[in-house]
Design a protein around this motif. Structure first.
Motif, PDB file in Angstrom:
ATOM      1  N   LEU A 280       0.834  -1.207   0.000  1.00 20.53           N
ATOM      2  CA  LEU A 280       0.000   0.000   0.000  1.00 20.53           C
ATOM      3  C   LEU A 280       0.868   1.257   0.000  1.00 20.53           C
ATOM      4  CD1 LEU A 280      -2.858  -1.105   2.418  1.00 20.53           C
ATOM      5  CD2 LEU A 280      -2.745  -1.265  -0.067  1.00 20.53           C
ATOM      6  N   GLU A 281       1.999   1.187   0.693  1.00 22.26           N
ATOM      7  CA  GLU A 281       2.909   2.337   0.666  1.00 22.26           C
ATOM      8  C   GLU A 281       3.420   2.554  -0.762  1.00 22.26           C
ATOM      9  OE1 GLU A 281       5.737   3.230   3.969  1.00 22.26           O
ATOM     10  OE2 GLU A 281       7.209   2.860   2.405  1.00 22.26           O
ATOM     11  N   ASN A 282       3.736   1.467  -1.449  1.00 20.96           N
ATOM     12  CA  ASN A 282       4.178   1.594  -2.844  1.00 20.96           C
ATOM     13  C   ASN A 282       3.074   2.177  -3.721  1.00 20.96           C
ATOM     14  OD1 ASN A 282       6.701   0.612  -2.312  1.00 20.96           O
ATOM     15  ND2 ASN A 282       6.291  -1.475  -3.024  1.00 20.96           N
ATOM     16  N   THR A 283       1.825   1.810  -3.425  1.00 23.88           N
ATOM     17  CA  THR A 283       0.696   2.339  -4.211  1.00 23.88           C
ATOM     18  C   THR A 283       0.578   3.849  -4.011  1.00 23.88           C
ATOM     19  OG1 THR A 283      -0.442   0.238  -3.946  1.00 23.88           O
ATOM     20  CG2 THR A 283      -1.796   2.119  -4.610  1.00 23.88           C
ATOM     21  N   LEU A 284       0.767   4.261  -2.769  1.00 27.80           N
ATOM     22  CA  LEU A 284       0.707   5.694  -2.474  1.00 27.80           C
ATOM     23  C   LEU A 284       1.845   6.428  -3.201  1.00 27.80           C
ATOM     24  CD1 LEU A 284      -0.734   7.808  -0.855  1.00 27.80           C
ATOM     25  CD2 LEU A 284       0.605   7.174   1.138  1.00 27.80           C
ATOM     26  N   LEU A 285       3.024   5.818  -3.177  1.00 25.60           N
ATOM     27  CA  LEU A 285       4.170   6.403  -3.867  1.00 25.60           C
ATOM     28  C   LEU A 285       3.873   6.523  -5.371  1.00 25.60           C
ATOM     29  CD1 LEU A 285       7.176   7.167  -3.415  1.00 25.60           C
ATOM     30  CD2 LEU A 285       7.755   4.766  -3.825  1.00 25.60           C
ATOM     31  N   ALA A 286       3.266   5.479  -5.921  1.00 25.08           N
ATOM     32  CA  ALA A 286       2.923   5.492  -7.352  1.00 25.08           C
ATOM     33  C   ALA A 286       1.921   6.606  -7.641  1.00 25.08           C
ATOM     34  CB  ALA A 286       2.331   4.135  -7.761  1.00 25.08           C
ATOM     35  N   ALA A 287       0.936   6.768  -6.750  1.00 28.41           N
ATOM     36  CA  ALA A 287      -0.089   7.802  -6.952  1.00 28.41           C
ATOM     37  C   ALA A 287       0.556   9.189  -6.883  1.00 28.41           C
ATOM     38  CB  ALA A 287      -1.182   7.664  -5.893  1.00 28.41           C
ATOM     39  N   ILE A 288       1.485   9.365  -5.967  1.00 23.72           N
ATOM     40  CA  ILE A 288       2.153  10.674  -5.838  1.00 23.72           C
ATOM     41  C   ILE A 288       2.984  10.965  -7.091  1.00 23.72           C
ATOM     42  CG2 ILE A 288       3.982  11.890  -4.562  1.00 23.72           C
ATOM     43  CD1 ILE A 288       2.806  10.561  -2.001  1.00 23.72           C
ATOM     44  N   ARG A 289       3.733   9.963  -7.556  1.00 23.41           N
ATOM     45  CA  ARG A 289       4.550  10.189  -8.769  1.00 23.41           C
ATOM     46  C   ARG A 289       3.661  10.517  -9.969  1.00 23.41           C
ATOM     47  NH1 ARG A 289       8.188   4.889  -8.145  1.00 23.41           N
ATOM     48  NH2 ARG A 289       9.683   5.610  -6.584  1.00 23.41           N
ATOM     49  N   GLN A 290       2.578   9.738 -10.127  1.00 19.28           N
ATOM     50  CA  GLN A 290       1.710   9.952 -11.288  1.00 19.28           C
ATOM     51  C   GLN A 290       0.927  11.261 -11.152  1.00 19.28           C
ATOM     52  OE1 GLN A 290      -0.407   6.116 -12.021  1.00 19.28           O
ATOM     53  NE2 GLN A 290       1.446   5.223 -11.179  1.00 19.28           N
ATOM     54  N   GLY A 291       0.515  11.572  -9.904  1.00 22.56           N
ATOM     55  CA  GLY A 291      -0.197  12.833  -9.652  1.00 22.56           C
ATOM     56  C   GLY A 291       0.704  14.024  -9.940  1.00 22.56           C
ATOM     57  N   SER A 292       1.975  13.925  -9.587  1.00 17.24           N
ATOM     58  CA  SER A 292       2.919  15.029  -9.842  1.00 17.24           C
ATOM     59  C   SER A 292       3.147  15.177 -11.341  1.00 17.24           C
ATOM     60  CB  SER A 292       4.265  14.764  -9.158  1.00 17.24           C
ATOM     61  OG  SER A 292       4.089  14.665  -7.786  1.00 17.24           O
ATOM     62  N   ALA A 293       3.319  14.033 -12.018  1.00 16.89           N
ATOM     63  CA  ALA A 293       3.573  14.092 -13.464  1.00 16.89           C
ATOM     64  C   ALA A 293       2.385  14.692 -14.211  1.00 16.89           C
ATOM     65  CB  ALA A 293       3.878  12.693 -13.997  1.00 16.89           C
ATOM     66  N   ALA A 294       1.157  14.480 -13.669  1.00 14.41           N
ATOM     67  CA  ALA A 294      -0.040  14.978 -14.350  1.00 14.41           C
ATOM     68  C   ALA A 294      -0.388  16.408 -13.918  1.00 14.41           C
ATOM     69  CB  ALA A 294      -1.218  14.038 -14.052  1.00 14.41           C
ATOM     70  N   GLY A 295       0.414  16.973 -13.023  1.00 11.33           N
ATOM     71  CA  GLY A 295       0.152  18.350 -12.570  1.00 11.33           C
ATOM     72  C   GLY A 295      -0.946  18.443 -11.514  1.00 11.33           C
ATOM     73  N   ILE A 296      -1.395  17.306 -10.975  1.00 14.01           N
ATOM     74  CA  ILE A 296      -2.431  17.331  -9.927  1.00 14.01           C
ATOM     75  C   ILE A 296      -1.785  17.697  -8.581  1.00 14.01           C
ATOM     76  CG2 ILE A 296      -4.140  15.888  -8.697  1.00 14.01           C
ATOM     77  CD1 ILE A 296      -4.240  14.151 -11.276  1.00 14.01           C
ATOM     78  N   LEU A 297      -0.551  17.268  -8.407  1.00 10.82           N
ATOM     79  CA  LEU A 297       0.191  17.552  -7.172  1.00 10.82           C
ATOM     80  C   LEU A 297       1.381  18.442  -7.515  1.00 10.82           C
ATOM     81  CD1 LEU A 297       0.608  13.972  -5.607  1.00 10.82           C
ATOM     82  CD2 LEU A 297      -1.141  15.653  -5.083  1.00 10.82           C
TER      83      LEU A 297
END
Ligand code: NAD
Length: 306
Positions: A280-297
Motif C-alpha cells: 500500500l505504501e508503494n501504491t501511495l508512492l505510485a499515486a504521488i509520482r503519477q499525480g505530480s507528473a499529471a500536474g495534480i500535485l
C-alpha cells in the motif's frame, strides 16, 4: 533465553495509520484518491486470501482497491488486454497480479505487461533487473522483501557486516531479499532445494531469512544461538481441529527456534501484515509520482517516510 517475538501486526498497524493520514491529505487537498487493482486468474485459495487482506488494509487507509477476476481458462490474450486496459486507466496507480497464475500462462510475460510505473509489487523485469544491479534504482521493490528489511530495521538489527543466509531463491522473495541484504552490506549466502547440508549453512547466520514454502523446515539445531530469524513462509497445513480445515504454519519450527534465536517473527502475524502495508505504501508512492507528473500535485510533493 527465549527469543524476542517481533510483532509484525503491530508494526503494520503503525504503518497503515501513517498511510491513512497521507491518503486523507491527498484527497482533501488535491482530490487525488490512490487506486490499486488486483488481477486474479482462477481460484487459487491462498492468493484469494492475500487479496482479502490487501482489500481490508487498503479500505482502512482509504486506497480504492478493486479486483479484476478472470476465469481459470481465460486466454493469455484476454489477460494481457486486461492488464493493458488497467495500465491506461488514470484512476489506477498500482497493479498487482496475484500469484501463482495457472501453470500454462507465461508468468514473466504477464508481469512484463504491467507498466513499470504501476508495478507496485516490483516484479516487472525492469524493476527486478535494476534491483539486481549494484547501483540500480528500481521504481518499486517487491513488498515482501521490503517487509523483511523493515522488520529488521524496526527491531534494531544491524545488517551492515552481518552474516546473512537466505533460504529460497525465488524471483518474488528469496532473490530480492538477498539483493536488499547485500545493499545493506551484509555478507549473503543463498540456499535452495539443492543446497547440501542446509543446517551447516544456516547455523552460520546472524540473520536467517527463510522463504522456502516448506512447513517447519528450519529446526532449532539449525539456528545459531541469538540469531535473528525472519520466517517468510506461509503454508496451509490440513487440520481437522480447525473450523476452516487448515492452519497456517511458517517455514520455521517456531517452538524449537524460539528457544535458540534472539529474535523471531511468528506466522501468522509476522512478515505477512507488513508485506501488505509495504504494497500500500508503494501504491501511495505510485499515486504521488503519477499525480505530480499529471500536474495534480506539486512536482516536489514527497511521501513522508515511516
Ligand atoms: P517458491 O516455491 O517460488 O520458492 C521456494 C524456494 O525455496 C525455491 O528457491 C527452492 O529452491 C527453495 N526450497 C524449497 N525447498 C527447500 C528446501 N528443502 N531446502 C532449501 N531450499 C528449499 O516460493 P516463494 O514464492 O518464494 O514463497 C516461499 C514461501 O513464502 C511460501 O510459503 C509462500 O507462501 C511465502 N510467501 C509469504 C509472503 C508474505 O508476505 N509473508 C509473500 C510471498 C510468499
Amino acid at each position: 533465553m527465549a527469543a524476542v517475538i517481533i510483532d509484525g501486526q503491530e508494526i503494520a498497524n503503525a504503518i497503515l495509520k501513517g498511510l491513512a493520514g497521507e491518503v486523507a491529505n491527498l484527497k482533501s487537498r488535491y482530490g487525488l484518491v490512490p487506486g490499486l487493482v488486483s488481477v486474479q486468474v482462477g481460484e487459487d485459495l491462498s492468493s484469494q486470501s492475500y487479496a482479502r487482506s490487501e482489500a481490508r488494509a487498503a479500505t482502512e487507509v482509504g486506497i480504492k482497491y478493486s479486483t479484476k477476476s478472470l476465469a481459470e481458462e481465460a486466454s493469455p490474450e484476454k489477460l494481457l488486454k486486461t492488464i493493458r486496459d488497467i495500465n491506461a486507466n488514470p484512476q489506477v496507480h498500482g497493479i498487482i497480479v496475484q500469484l501463482p497464475l495457472p501453470y500454462w500462462l507465461d508468468r514473466d510475460k504477464v508481469l512484463a505487461a504491467v507498466t513499470p510505473q504501476k508495478d507496485v509489487d516490483g516484479l516487472h523485469p525492469l524493476n527486478r533487473g535494476l534491483l539486481a544491479t549494484k547501483d540500480g534504482e528500481p521504481l518499486f521493490i517487491p513488498s515482501t522483501a521490503q517487509a523483511v528489511m523493515f522488520l529488521l530495521a524496526k527491531s534494531g538489527v544491524q545488517v551492515d557486516g552481518a552474516r546473512a543466509v537466505v533460504v529460497g531463491r525465488s524471483n518474488t522473495v528469496g532473490l530480492p531479499v538477498s539483493h536488499l541484504l547485500m545493499r545493506g552490506n551484509a555478507t549473503v549466502t543463498i540456499c535452495h532445494s539443492r543446497t547440501r547440508d542446509l543446517g551447516g549453512v544456516t547455523r552460520q547466520a546472524d540473520i536467517l531469512v527463510v522463504a522456502a514454502g516448506q512447513p517447519g523446515l528450519i529446526r532449532g539445531d539449525m539456528v545459531k544461538p541469538g540469531a535473528v530469524v525472519i520466517d517468510v513462509g506461509i503454508n496451509q497445513v490440513p487440520d481437522r481441529q480447525s473450523k476452516i480445515g487448515y492452519r497456517l504454519l511458517g517455514d520455521v519450527n517456531f517452538a524449537e527456534v524460539k528457544e535458540v534465536a534472539g529474535f523471531l517473527t511468528p506466522v501468522p502475524g509476522g512478515v505477512g501484515p507488513v508485506t501488505v502495508a509495504m504494497l500500500l505504501e508503494n501504491t501511495l508512492l505510485a499515486a504521488i509520482r503519477q499525480g505530480s507528473a499529471a500536474g495534480i500535485l506539486p512536482s516536489d510533493y514527497q511521501l513522508r517516510a515511516n
